[in-house]
Structure formats: structure tokens, C-alpha cells
Design a protein around this motif. Structure first.
Motif, PDB file in Angstrom:
ATOM      1  N   GLU A 140       0.799  -1.224   0.000  1.00  0.00           N
ATOM      2  CA  GLU A 140       0.000   0.000   0.000  1.00  0.00           C
ATOM      3  C   GLU A 140       0.837   1.282   0.000  1.00  0.00           C
ATOM      4  OE1 GLU A 140      -3.356   0.100   2.614  1.00  0.00           O
ATOM      5  OE2 GLU A 140      -4.312  -1.118   1.078  1.00  0.00           O
ATOM      6  N   LEU A 141       2.152   1.129   0.080  1.00  0.00           N
ATOM      7  CA  LEU A 141       2.996   2.325   0.042  1.00  0.00           C
ATOM      8  C   LEU A 141       2.932   2.959  -1.343  1.00  0.00           C
ATOM      9  CD1 LEU A 141       6.239   1.141   1.894  1.00  0.00           C
ATOM     10  CD2 LEU A 141       4.475   2.668   2.776  1.00  0.00           C
ATOM     11  N   PRO A 142       3.241   4.241  -1.435  1.00  0.00           N
ATOM     12  CA  PRO A 142       3.359   4.845  -2.769  1.00  0.00           C
ATOM     13  C   PRO A 142       4.363   4.030  -3.596  1.00  0.00           C
ATOM     14  CG  PRO A 142       3.542   6.511  -1.048  1.00  0.00           C
ATOM     15  CD  PRO A 142       3.511   5.185  -0.360  1.00  0.00           C
ATOM     16  N   PRO A 143       4.090   3.854  -4.886  1.00  0.00           N
ATOM     17  CA  PRO A 143       4.887   2.922  -5.708  1.00  0.00           C
ATOM     18  C   PRO A 143       6.401   3.137  -5.613  1.00  0.00           C
ATOM     19  CG  PRO A 143       3.026   3.748  -6.943  1.00  0.00           C
ATOM     20  CD  PRO A 143       2.996   4.459  -5.632  1.00  0.00           C
ATOM     21  N   VAL A 144       6.834   4.379  -5.629  1.00  0.00           N
ATOM     22  CA  VAL A 144       8.275   4.620  -5.614  1.00  0.00           C
ATOM     23  C   VAL A 144       8.878   4.178  -4.279  1.00  0.00           C
ATOM     24  CG1 VAL A 144      10.073   6.367  -5.774  1.00  0.00           C
ATOM     25  CG2 VAL A 144       8.051   6.533  -7.232  1.00  0.00           C
ATOM     26  N   ARG A 146       7.707   1.957  -2.297  1.00  0.00           N
ATOM     27  CA  ARG A 146       7.650   0.502  -2.229  1.00  0.00           C
ATOM     28  C   ARG A 146       8.804  -0.114  -3.025  1.00  0.00           C
ATOM     29  NH1 ARG A 146       2.690  -1.137  -4.801  1.00  0.00           N
ATOM     30  NH2 ARG A 146       3.884  -1.498  -6.689  1.00  0.00           N
ATOM     31  N   ARG A 147       9.022   0.418  -4.212  1.00  0.00           N
ATOM     32  CA  ARG A 147      10.084  -0.109  -5.078  1.00  0.00           C
ATOM     33  C   ARG A 147      11.444  -0.012  -4.374  1.00  0.00           C
ATOM     34  NH1 ARG A 147      11.760  -3.654  -7.723  1.00  0.00           N
ATOM     35  NH2 ARG A 147      13.319  -3.312  -9.328  1.00  0.00           N
ATOM     36  N   VAL A 148      11.686   1.133  -3.769  1.00  0.00           N
ATOM     37  CA  VAL A 148      12.955   1.349  -3.073  1.00  0.00           C
ATOM     38  C   VAL A 148      13.105   0.339  -1.931  1.00  0.00           C
ATOM     39  CG1 VAL A 148      14.181   2.940  -1.551  1.00  0.00           C
ATOM     40  CG2 VAL A 148      13.237   3.764  -3.715  1.00  0.00           C
ATOM     41  N   LEU A 149      12.042   0.155  -1.173  1.00  0.00           N
ATOM     42  CA  LEU A 149      12.126  -0.785  -0.048  1.00  0.00           C
ATOM     43  C   LEU A 149      12.292  -2.217  -0.521  1.00  0.00           C
ATOM     44  CD1 LEU A 149       9.674   0.397   2.747  1.00  0.00           C
ATOM     45  CD2 LEU A 149      12.150   0.470   2.695  1.00  0.00           C
ATOM     46  N   GLU A 150      11.627  -2.560  -1.612  1.00  0.00           N
ATOM     47  CA  GLU A 150      11.775  -3.930  -2.129  1.00  0.00           C
ATOM     48  C   GLU A 150      13.222  -4.198  -2.541  1.00  0.00           C
ATOM     49  OE1 GLU A 150       7.246  -4.885  -3.736  1.00  0.00           O
ATOM     50  OE2 GLU A 150       8.782  -4.250  -5.175  1.00  0.00           O
ATOM     51  N   LEU A 151      13.822  -3.192  -3.169  1.00  0.00           N
ATOM     52  CA  LEU A 151      15.227  -3.360  -3.564  1.00  0.00           C
ATOM     53  C   LEU A 151      16.107  -3.533  -2.327  1.00  0.00           C
ATOM     54  CD1 LEU A 151      15.407  -0.726  -6.443  1.00  0.00           C
ATOM     55  CD2 LEU A 151      15.561  -3.214  -6.686  1.00  0.00           C
ATOM     56  N   ALA A 152      15.779  -2.791  -1.273  1.00  0.00           N
ATOM     57  CA  ALA A 152      16.586  -2.866  -0.055  1.00  0.00           C
ATOM     58  C   ALA A 152      16.345  -4.174   0.700  1.00  0.00           C
ATOM     59  CB  ALA A 152      16.277  -1.673   0.847  1.00  0.00           C
ATOM     60  N   PHE A 153      15.073  -4.567   0.822  1.00  0.00           N
ATOM     61  CA  PHE A 153      14.736  -5.755   1.603  1.00  0.00           C
ATOM     62  C   PHE A 153      15.075  -7.041   0.869  1.00  0.00           C
ATOM     63  CE2 PHE A 153      10.984  -3.446   3.826  1.00  0.00           C
ATOM     64  CZ  PHE A 153      11.835  -2.988   4.813  1.00  0.00           C
ATOM     65  N   PHE A 154      14.590  -7.147  -0.354  1.00  0.00           N
ATOM     66  CA  PHE A 154      14.606  -8.443  -1.023  1.00  0.00           C
ATOM     67  C   PHE A 154      15.810  -8.616  -1.925  1.00  0.00           C
ATOM     68  CE2 PHE A 154       9.884  -7.420  -0.819  1.00  0.00           C
ATOM     69  CZ  PHE A 154       9.747  -7.956   0.443  1.00  0.00           C
ATOM     70  N   VAL A 177      13.514   5.228   2.006  1.00  0.00           N
ATOM     71  CA  VAL A 177      13.744   4.071   2.886  1.00  0.00           C
ATOM     72  C   VAL A 177      13.274   4.401   4.294  1.00  0.00           C
ATOM     73  CG1 VAL A 177      15.529   2.715   4.048  1.00  0.00           C
ATOM     74  CG2 VAL A 177      15.648   3.058   1.577  1.00  0.00           C
ATOM     75  N   ARG A 178      13.691   5.563   4.733  1.00  0.00           N
ATOM     76  CA  ARG A 178      13.382   5.948   6.104  1.00  0.00           C
ATOM     77  C   ARG A 178      11.869   6.079   6.312  1.00  0.00           C
ATOM     78  NH1 ARG A 178      13.161  10.939   9.103  1.00  0.00           N
ATOM     79  NH2 ARG A 178      13.499  10.336  11.266  1.00  0.00           N
ATOM     80  N   ARG A 179      11.229   6.839   5.427  1.00  0.00           N
ATOM     81  CA  ARG A 179       9.797   7.059   5.621  1.00  0.00           C
ATOM     82  C   ARG A 179       9.008   5.767   5.443  1.00  0.00           C
ATOM     83  NH1 ARG A 179       8.132  11.910   2.025  1.00  0.00           N
ATOM     84  NH2 ARG A 179      10.152  11.575   1.063  1.00  0.00           N
ATOM     85  N   GLY A 180       9.450   4.958   4.473  1.00  0.00           N
ATOM     86  CA  GLY A 180       8.747   3.691   4.235  1.00  0.00           C
ATOM     87  C   GLY A 180       8.847   2.763   5.429  1.00  0.00           C
TER      88      GLY A 180
END
Lengths: 196, 259
Positions: A140-144, A146-154, A177-180
Motif C-alpha cells: 500500500e505504500l506509494p509505488p516509488v 515501495r520499489r525502493v524498499l523492495e530493492l533494499a529488503f529483497f 527508505v526511512r519514511r517507508g
């Protein structure tokens, strides 16, 4: 950062309508139950469905969650947290209870030598449900963001690598990253998850 | 290494910088050694860091478990079915449960202090009648039964049938024992007939209580004196017309939960 004022105005408006709904729900206004159901049954259902893997069980949890919430609305304080977070908290506990009950039934079926049910067991039930709360929050995060977090997490990319991969300035990556992460954490905490 | 006591303002400044960098630390990204040193010695930062690491771990756990990135499914598939709202209305119209739900504090017990206004009650009651018709309930008989447990079970598809099959069982006290109503959807036409059973997993015993009608539902009187604590699983089986009365192939099954 262009478009921020419009975005902020939209957020404020929906934030105000969320607050009105939460207050009406807590006050027992008859229309608020249906409005809350329309707004949040999808959220509750998704968390149950992705934890339990079965529509029937997820619908049962959804039913139990809204019935419990309406009957227990005196215990909900809109000042202390969002209605969505409170509902997710109830759904989470219901789901964990059901996973545990299924684990028990499964063990007993196994012990009795009968065919086992089709339920995929999550070992630490709570952990599994909390992971779904995070996954749903991520979706549900804003797409950008979310994309950044996915790159960081996964994909385990460092922040400079994410900046290189997305063409975003490093500072922007860091702030996403921080806000997400903080939004995901807030969501977990609103659902009553203890994170330490 | 500036571990010596600093000016308060300098310490504050460092702490604020550290808070901004904590998500990086939580993701094991390299950060300024001065920041890392502050975090190592700062209790507040440690708590914050731990919570962010928990978020990271849960996100990764969900991804491994295959539940993350779930947004790909059909939007409609991610919403509860249309009958769920009716079930909620019916349950609320039927009144508080015998025992307060053990999930949220004081739910149920508070019901009497805040009865919904007339309009809602009437609306819920109307919805209840609709659902009662579907499920074959008779709401009239519930008065005076409140001392005994009622329960319900969600019936999940078993390997013996299509995955989309599902059902719902409601157990409620009646004047001479317990009545069970089973409704199902999505079951294919049986090769034979569908039979409903109560199952005691610990003793591996089953009791047949009746067959589903051609409308895929049925209402059954439970055997008098049956121990509902022991027989707490509802099972629907596909039975062939082969003269064998024993339980054959499970198609739906679920655990009765009371309260």
C-alpha cells in the motif's frame, strides 16, 4: 518533490474523513459500521487470507473481526490510534487463534492416522501473521517508496546501489527508505505488535 | 572517536543525525563511524534500531513465505464475498454471544450498555431474516438457550474435492439438544451423496448426522447427549452408493469454535 502540495491536500482530506469515521464508529453511529466495513474489510480480509491461505477461513476472520469490533467499540479510543490499525489488531489476533487451532487439529488428525487437511501450517503463527501485515503495508505504500524498499529488503541492494539502479539521488533514496520503514513500523505498532 | 562527554547541543545534534541514519543501520548499510559509535552507546537509538530491524526481518520473512508482493492477485479476489456482510449483520442482530469474545477486552459484556438505536436494530434484524432464510435457521427458538454453548465452523475444501468449495456450519441449542445447520458453496454434484459427520479427532470416532440436500445444505438434529467438546470437527464426505456406511472421502472439514 513536485506535486507535494496537491498530495498533501489529498492526504489531509482523507485523513479528516478517516478521523470522522473513527469517531462515529467509537460513538456507535449506525452508519459507521457499514462505512468501516466498506473501507476496511478488504484490508482485514487480505491479512487473514494471506496468513490462512483459504477464503473461507479469511471470511470467517473478517466476520469475527467486525462483530468483535462493533461489540467492543467502547474499548476503541480514536485518540490513541487509527481505526484501521485497531481493526488489523483484532484481525491479527483472530487469525493467530485460528492458525493455532488448525495446528492443533492437524496434529490430532495426524495422530489419529486420518487424512490431513489441506491447511499449510505456519509454525510461529504470530510471526507469520505479522509478516503479512508488513507485506500488506508494503503493497500500500506509494509505488516509488515501495520499489525502493523492495530493492533494499529483497534484493539486498545498498542505498548507493539503489540510487544507481533507479536513477534517484542518494538523498531521495534514503528518505524513501526511512519514511517507508517508519510507516511499516507504525502499521505494526497500530496492530498491537511488539517489536522489541 | 569522540566518546568523551560532549556539549549537550552537540550530543543532541549527533542523536538527531543518528535517528535519520538508523534505517540504514537496520539494513546493514555502512554509516559514518561517529554515528555508529553514538548508536552503540545510546539506549534510545538501540530500541529504535531494534524495531526497524524487526520490520526488515518481517518483510523478508513474508517474502520467503511467499505472502509478500501479494498485490498481483485479482482485486476482487482480495475482498470478502458478498455474504460476509450479511453474516455480520445477522450475528449482531442475534445479540451478544454467550461468553464475551476472548479476543478483545470487554467486548460483548459492554453490549447491553450501548444498544444500537432502533433503526440499526431493525435493519440488522431484516438482514438477519434474509440470512436466516438462506441458512435455514429458526431464530425464534433461541430464547432461553443462552446458558448453552453455540458454535460455528468454517468448512475448508479437502483434497477430495475442488479447491473453491467451502462451507459453514452453525451449531445452536434447540429445545431438545443441538441443531446443526450446514451450508456449502462450490461443491460439484456428488458421485453418490454428501454426508455430514461430527468427528472426535482424539478418539478418531465419527458420527453421521445426515445428508446434504440437493440445495447443498441441510439442518440436522445432533445426537442427544453427544459431547460437543470431544466431537468438535465437522466433516462433509462424498459417499458412494455402494452399501458401505462408513465414512468415505472427505470433501469439507472445519473446527467448531464456540462463543
Amino acid at each position: 518533490m513536485t506535486g507535494t502540495p496537491i498530495q498533501a491536500a489529498g492526504d489531509e482530506e482523507s485523513e479528516a474523513s478517516r478521523r470522522r469515521l473513527a469517531a462515529a464508529f467509537a460513538a456507535g453511529q449506525e452508519s459507521a459500521l457499514r462505512a468501516a466495513y466498506d473501507q476496511y474489510s478488504g484490508l482485514v480480509f487480505r491479512i487473514a487470507l494471506h496468513s490462512l491461505g483459504n477464503r473461507g477461513d479469511a471470511e470467517d476472520v473478517t466476520q469475527a473481526t467486525f462483530v468483535s469490533a462493533w461489540r467492543g467499540r467502547d474499548t476503541y479510543d480514536p485518540i490513541r490510534g487509527s481505526l484501521a490499525g485497531w481493526l488489523v489488531g483484532i484481525a491479527r489476533r483472530r487469525t493467530v487463534d485460528l492458525l493455532r487451532a488448525q495446528a492443533r487439529t492437524q496434529r490430532e488428525l495426524d495422530a489419529a492416522g486420518l487424512e490431513a487437511g489441506s491447511v499449510e501450517l505456519a509454525d510461529p503463527a504470530e510471526h507469520a501473521v505479522d509478516a503479512v501485515v508488513v507485506a500488506d503495508g508494503l503493497a500500500e505504500l506509494p509505488p516509488v517508496q515501495r520499489r525502493v524498499l523492495e530493492l533494499a529488503f529483497f534484493d539486498d541492494l545498498s542505498h548507493p546501489q539503489i540510487a544507481a539502479a533507479t536513477g534517484m539521488p542518494l538523498g531521495t533514496v534514503k528518505s524513501h527508505v526511512r519514511r517507508g520503514m517508519i510507516r511499516l513500523r507504525d502499521r505494526l505498532e497500530a496492530a498491537g505488535v511488539t517489536l522489541t | 572517536m569522540s566518546r568523551s562527554p560532549e556539549e549537550p547541543t552537540e550530543g543532541d545534534r549527533l542523536h538527531r543525525r543518528a535517528l535519520i541514519e538508523l534505517p540504514e543501520l537496520a539494513l546493514d548499510s555502512p554509516v559514518d563511524p561517529i554515528i555508529a559509535a553514538h548508536v552503540a552507546g545510546c539506549a534510545d537509538c538501540q530500541v529504535e534500531l531494534q524495531s526497524l530491524r524487526a520490520v526488515r526481518d518481517l518483510a523478508r520473512f513474508g517474502s520467503v513465505g511467499g505472502t509478500a508482493r501479494a498485490g498481483a492477485a485479482e482485486p476482487e479476489a482480495l475482498r470478502p464475498g458478498p455474504l460476509v456482510w450479511d453474516r455480520i449483520s445477522a450475528e449482531l442482530a442475534a445479540g451478544p454471544p454467550v461468553e464475551p469474545g476472548r479476543v478483545e477486552p470487554d467486548a460483548g459484556r459492554r453490549w447491553s450498555r450501548r444498544l444500537p438505536r432502533r433503526g440499526l436494530l431493525a435493519g440488522l434484524a431484516a438482514a438477519a431474516i434474509v440470512v436466516a432464510g438462506v441458512a435455514g435457521w429458526t431464530l425464534g427458538s433461541r430464547q432461553g438457550d443462552s446458558a448453552r454453548a453455540r458454535g460455528q465452523a468454517v468448512l475448508a475444501a479437502q483434497p477430495g474435492t475442488v479447491a473453491s468449495a467451502q462451507g459453514h456450519a452453525v451449531m445452536r441449542p434447540s429445545h431438545d439438544g443441538y441443531q446443526m445447520t450446514v451450508t456449502t458453496t462450490g461443491l460439484p454434484a456428488p458421485t453418490g451423496y454428501y454426508e455430514v459427520w461430527l468427528y472426535d479427532p482424539s478418539a478418531a470416532k465419527m458420527v453421521a448426522i445426515g445428508t446434504l440436500g440437493s440445495d447443498a445444505q441441510g439442518s440436522f438434529t445432533m445426537p442427544a447427549g453427544i459431547d460437543t467438546q470431544a466431537y468438535y470437527v465437522v466433516d462433509v464426505s462424498n459417499q458412494l452408493y455402494n452399501g458401505d456406511p462408513r465414512h468415505q472421502t472427505s470433501v469439507l472439514r472445519g473446527t467448531i469454535r464456540t462463543g
